[in-house]
Write a protein that holds these residues in place. Sequence first.
Motif, mmCIF file in Angstrom:
data_model
loop_
_atom_site.group_PDB
_atom_site.id
_atom_site.type_symbol
_atom_site.label_atom_id
_atom_site.label_comp_id
_atom_site.label_asym_id
_atom_site.label_seq_id
_atom_site.Cartn_x
_atom_site.Cartn_y
_atom_site.Cartn_z
ATOM 1 N N GLY A 422 0.788 -1.220 0.000
ATOM 2 C CA GLY A 422 0.000 0.000 0.000
ATOM 3 C C GLY A 422 0.821 1.272 0.000
ATOM 4 O O GLY A 422 0.348 2.334 0.415
ATOM 5 N N LEU A 423 2.060 1.180 -0.498
ATOM 6 C CA LEU A 423 2.956 2.330 -0.529
ATOM 7 C C LEU A 423 3.060 2.906 -1.938
ATOM 8 O O LEU A 423 2.717 2.242 -2.918
ATOM 9 N N SER A 424 3.551 4.128 -2.014
ATOM 10 C CA SER A 424 3.914 4.722 -3.296
ATOM 11 C C SER A 424 5.426 4.686 -3.431
ATOM 12 O O SER A 424 6.154 4.671 -2.439
ATOM 13 N N LEU A 425 5.885 4.687 -4.664
ATOM 14 C CA LEU A 425 7.316 4.699 -4.952
ATOM 15 C C LEU A 425 7.699 6.075 -5.504
ATOM 16 O O LEU A 425 7.027 6.597 -6.397
ATOM 17 N N ALA A 426 8.761 6.662 -4.951
ATOM 18 C CA ALA A 426 9.307 7.925 -5.450
ATOM 19 C C ALA A 426 10.640 7.639 -6.126
ATOM 20 O O ALA A 426 11.515 6.998 -5.537
ATOM 21 N N VAL A 427 10.777 8.109 -7.359
ATOM 22 C CA VAL A 427 12.027 7.942 -8.102
ATOM 23 C C VAL A 427 12.468 9.322 -8.579
ATOM 24 O O VAL A 427 11.697 10.043 -9.216
ATOM 25 N N LEU A 428 13.708 9.678 -8.245
ATOM 26 C CA LEU A 428 14.230 11.007 -8.568
ATOM 27 C C LEU A 428 15.360 10.881 -9.576
ATOM 28 O O LEU A 428 16.385 10.256 -9.301
ATOM 29 N N TYR A 429 15.165 11.488 -10.758
ATOM 30 C CA TYR A 429 16.141 11.455 -11.846
ATOM 31 C C TYR A 429 16.941 12.751 -11.864
ATOM 32 O O TYR A 429 16.366 13.840 -11.894
ATOM 33 N N GLU A 430 18.264 12.652 -11.858
ATOM 34 C CA GLU A 430 19.098 13.835 -12.094
ATOM 35 C C GLU A 430 18.802 14.332 -13.500
ATOM 36 O O GLU A 430 18.916 13.587 -14.464
ATOM 37 N N ARG A 431 18.419 15.598 -13.640
ATOM 38 C CA ARG A 431 17.914 16.094 -14.928
ATOM 39 C C ARG A 431 18.727 17.224 -15.518
ATOM 40 O O ARG A 431 18.323 17.855 -16.498
ATOM 41 N N HIS A 432 19.891 17.516 -14.932
ATOM 42 C CA HIS A 432 20.703 18.621 -15.444
ATOM 43 C C HIS A 432 21.785 18.149 -16.404
ATOM 44 O O HIS A 432 22.626 18.952 -16.835
ATOM 45 N N GLY A 433 21.769 16.858 -16.743
ATOM 46 C CA GLY A 433 22.726 16.318 -17.695
ATOM 47 C C GLY A 433 24.115 16.164 -17.135
ATOM 48 O O GLY A 433 25.104 16.207 -17.888
ATOM 49 N N LYS A 434 24.237 15.924 -15.835
ATOM 50 C CA LYS A 434 25.557 15.875 -15.201
ATOM 51 C C LYS A 434 26.053 14.463 -14.913
ATOM 52 O O LYS A 434 27.224 14.174 -15.107
ATOM 53 N N ASN A 435 25.187 13.612 -14.368
ATOM 54 C CA ASN A 435 25.681 12.283 -13.977
ATOM 55 C C ASN A 435 24.669 11.157 -14.171
ATOM 56 O O ASN A 435 25.012 9.991 -14.031
ATOM 57 N N GLY A 436 23.404 11.476 -14.445
ATOM 58 C CA GLY A 436 22.407 10.442 -14.676
ATOM 59 C C GLY A 436 21.991 9.670 -13.443
ATOM 60 O O GLY A 436 21.417 8.576 -13.550
ATOM 61 N N ASN A 437 22.229 10.227 -12.255
ATOM 62 C CA ASN A 437 21.845 9.538 -11.021
ATOM 63 C C ASN A 437 20.343 9.291 -10.959
ATOM 64 O O ASN A 437 19.544 10.100 -11.466
ATOM 65 N N VAL A 438 19.968 8.192 -10.285
ATOM 66 C CA VAL A 438 18.568 7.894 -10.024
ATOM 67 C C VAL A 438 18.458 7.428 -8.571
ATOM 68 O O VAL A 438 19.098 6.450 -8.178
ATOM 69 N N GLY A 439 17.675 8.157 -7.778
ATOM 70 C CA GLY A 439 17.451 7.790 -6.381
ATOM 71 C C GLY A 439 16.040 7.281 -6.182
ATOM 72 O O GLY A 439 15.106 7.744 -6.852
ATOM 73 N N CYS A 440 15.858 6.339 -5.232
ATOM 74 C CA CYS A 440 14.546 5.731 -4.987
ATOM 75 C C CYS A 440 14.185 5.782 -3.512
ATOM 76 O O CYS A 440 15.054 5.653 -2.643
ATOM 77 N N GLY A 441 12.910 5.969 -3.223
ATOM 78 C CA GLY A 441 12.410 5.941 -1.852
ATOM 79 C C GLY A 441 10.958 5.531 -1.834
ATOM 80 O O GLY A 441 10.243 5.663 -2.837
ATOM 81 N N LEU A 442 10.507 5.018 -0.705
ATOM 82 C CA LEU A 442 9.113 4.615 -0.532
ATOM 83 C C LEU A 442 8.379 5.665 0.291
ATOM 84 O O LEU A 442 8.954 6.284 1.188
ATOM 85 N N VAL A 443 7.095 5.848 -0.028
ATOM 86 C CA VAL A 443 6.299 6.905 0.584
ATOM 87 C C VAL A 443 4.994 6.319 1.114
ATOM 88 O O VAL A 443 4.296 5.582 0.407
ATOM 89 N N GLU A 444 4.665 6.683 2.338
ATOM 90 C CA GLU A 444 3.391 6.293 2.942
ATOM 91 C C GLU A 444 2.504 7.525 3.072
ATOM 92 O O GLU A 444 2.967 8.589 3.491
ATOM 93 N N GLY A 445 1.246 7.395 2.690
ATOM 94 C CA GLY A 445 0.318 8.510 2.797
ATOM 95 C C GLY A 445 0.164 9.315 1.532
ATOM 96 O O GLY A 445 -0.413 10.402 1.553
ATOM 97 N N ALA A 446 0.657 8.796 0.414
ATOM 98 C CA ALA A 446 0.532 9.507 -0.869
ATOM 99 C C ALA A 446 -0.691 8.970 -1.622
ATOM 100 O O ALA A 446 -1.819 9.108 -1.157
ATOM 101 N N PHE A 447 -0.482 8.320 -2.744
ATOM 102 C CA PHE A 447 -1.599 7.851 -3.556
ATOM 103 C C PHE A 447 -2.192 6.544 -3.008
ATOM 104 O O PHE A 447 -1.466 5.670 -2.531
ATOM 105 N N THR A 448 -3.501 6.444 -3.106
ATOM 106 C CA THR A 448 -4.195 5.216 -2.703
ATOM 107 C C THR A 448 -4.810 4.483 -3.889
ATOM 108 O O THR A 448 -5.276 3.358 -3.741
#
Length: 575
Positions: A422-448
């Motif tokens: 019952g969790l949401s997934l947050a994925v953060l993409y580096e978007r400035h064209g510097k390193n292509g990093n991708v970070g991930c985290g789980l979120v409670e209380g967002a979308f149902t």
Amino acid sequence: MTPDYIIKNANVFQTFRQCFEIRDVAVRNGRFYSVLAPGGPLADPSVPVYDASGLYMIPGLIDIHMHIESSMTCPARFAPVALSHGTTTIVADAHEIANVFGMEGIEAFWSQKTPLDIFWAIPSSVPATHISIETPGACITEEDAAELLLNPYTLCLGEVMNFKQLAPEDGSDTQIRRMIRHCRKARGRDIRIEGHCPRLSGADLNRFIYEGVDGDHTQQTPESILEKTDLGMFLELQKKSLTPENADTVCRYGLYENIALVTDDTMPDQLLQGHLNHIVRTAVYAGIPVEKAIYCATYTPARRMHLDDRGMIGPGKLADFILLKGLEEMEPAAVVKSGRLAWAAGFKEGEGEKNTPLFPSHFYHSVHCRPAVLEDFILKAPADAKAVTANVMQIHSFGTATRQVQRVIPVKEGRICWQEAGLSLAVLYERHGKNGNVGCGLVEGAFTKPGAAATTWCHDSHNLLVLGTSPEDMILAQRHILRLEGGYTVFSQGECLGEARLNVGGIINDGPIEALSGSLGRVRAAMAGLGYKNNNEIMSMSTLALPVSPELKLTDRGLLDVKTQKRVELAAAYH
């Protein structure tokens, strides 16, 4: 000498007694010429006279802590709307555009001429943390800060956020400490040092102030109001701090000299409804007397920023004022800036060239990251694991702070079953064209419900955030943001439910605010329709990536404990 015009029989705000009395007010050369009791000698008959019987006259509102980019627009578009609500002076911190374009972004903002008086804060935290923790589009250095100090419209060092850099345990000389020294040594200037210190207390708060930071605009409680003002801090109360409990504390202890009312962040759809006048109204509804609220939106902010030529109605002061039909709603009947009518019902000055680009061409093409693929939304685990204890960002129905909680989630065939939990997934993409990093985290209380939202308006480094419960919709949302060159979008079951294009740096739309407001309203409604419950759904999502706001946040390098500024693993333990 004769005045340019006279306004007779107005209920004029008496700043130092915080009351209203009938006065005749004369204006000459953009300044108040005289403020006299009615019944004086008649002026030259050639001088225009306006009868303001039944109207209240207050000084123009002064907002000393705000971000134009929070309205997702630019100074040229923001100014006329703010003026229509009675805000005549602002002190803006352009750290959002600076996080994307650095000094070039600041210059693009500072160069726009507006009828509103805009003074500036030096962005102190670009990035908000450090490039080893998150990836911004640019950095502001101490040399940049020294250059910005040369501008006479620079009044303060913007919100100092990072306690670890301000007060390092090893006593090292960090950049933010050197920036503060630059400001203190500015020749002939008294530069204010503004702070951002939510939940800081005790010895840490004392150290924060000792280092030179004596202002705070973050969310307060009755306890923090007393502690901070007792230690000499000046508090700037935004809407989320204007609770009945906080208002009672301010009134009970008579703290009006130590506070100002500010907007901080005003979304574009909210901006059309009101600006600092709305904050004054909120303060009154919370229990602060209207005369005191007006005082804290005019005189105390002017004094804080050494704007000694404004903030009250008196001879020689700048003729910035509002005429109100009543005090309860704080809705202007007319707004005057430097003695000239700036807004009234049916009055509209020319807007200049509407089709002239307001920014360099490359500002319109700034989102540089790869399209999402399904693999981005699969959280892998050891093949023999049956469950995982995960660190989760728990959001709340009010405010932008998160709480770090741990949840046990099943693991099947080497995959963490975050959807089943019952969790949401947050994925953060580096978007400035510097390193292509991708970070991930789980979120409670967002979308149902099944769906996803994506945005490039992502405090403060403005990387590309995707949040959702459906990997298929998350792919569509992320790719749609790339096509828009930045903005917000919401998808559910393959259908786009709303979009707001922010084509300048991924954070600004340079078109009419009215059109942007409608688009953003549809995004907000779509998020709520998918079960997101917060007083400001859009800002709640965007600040999931703000690594200086409590408690657990996400960067392009992964989860971060805000207090310690240390990396937190998504998986605390496998079982």
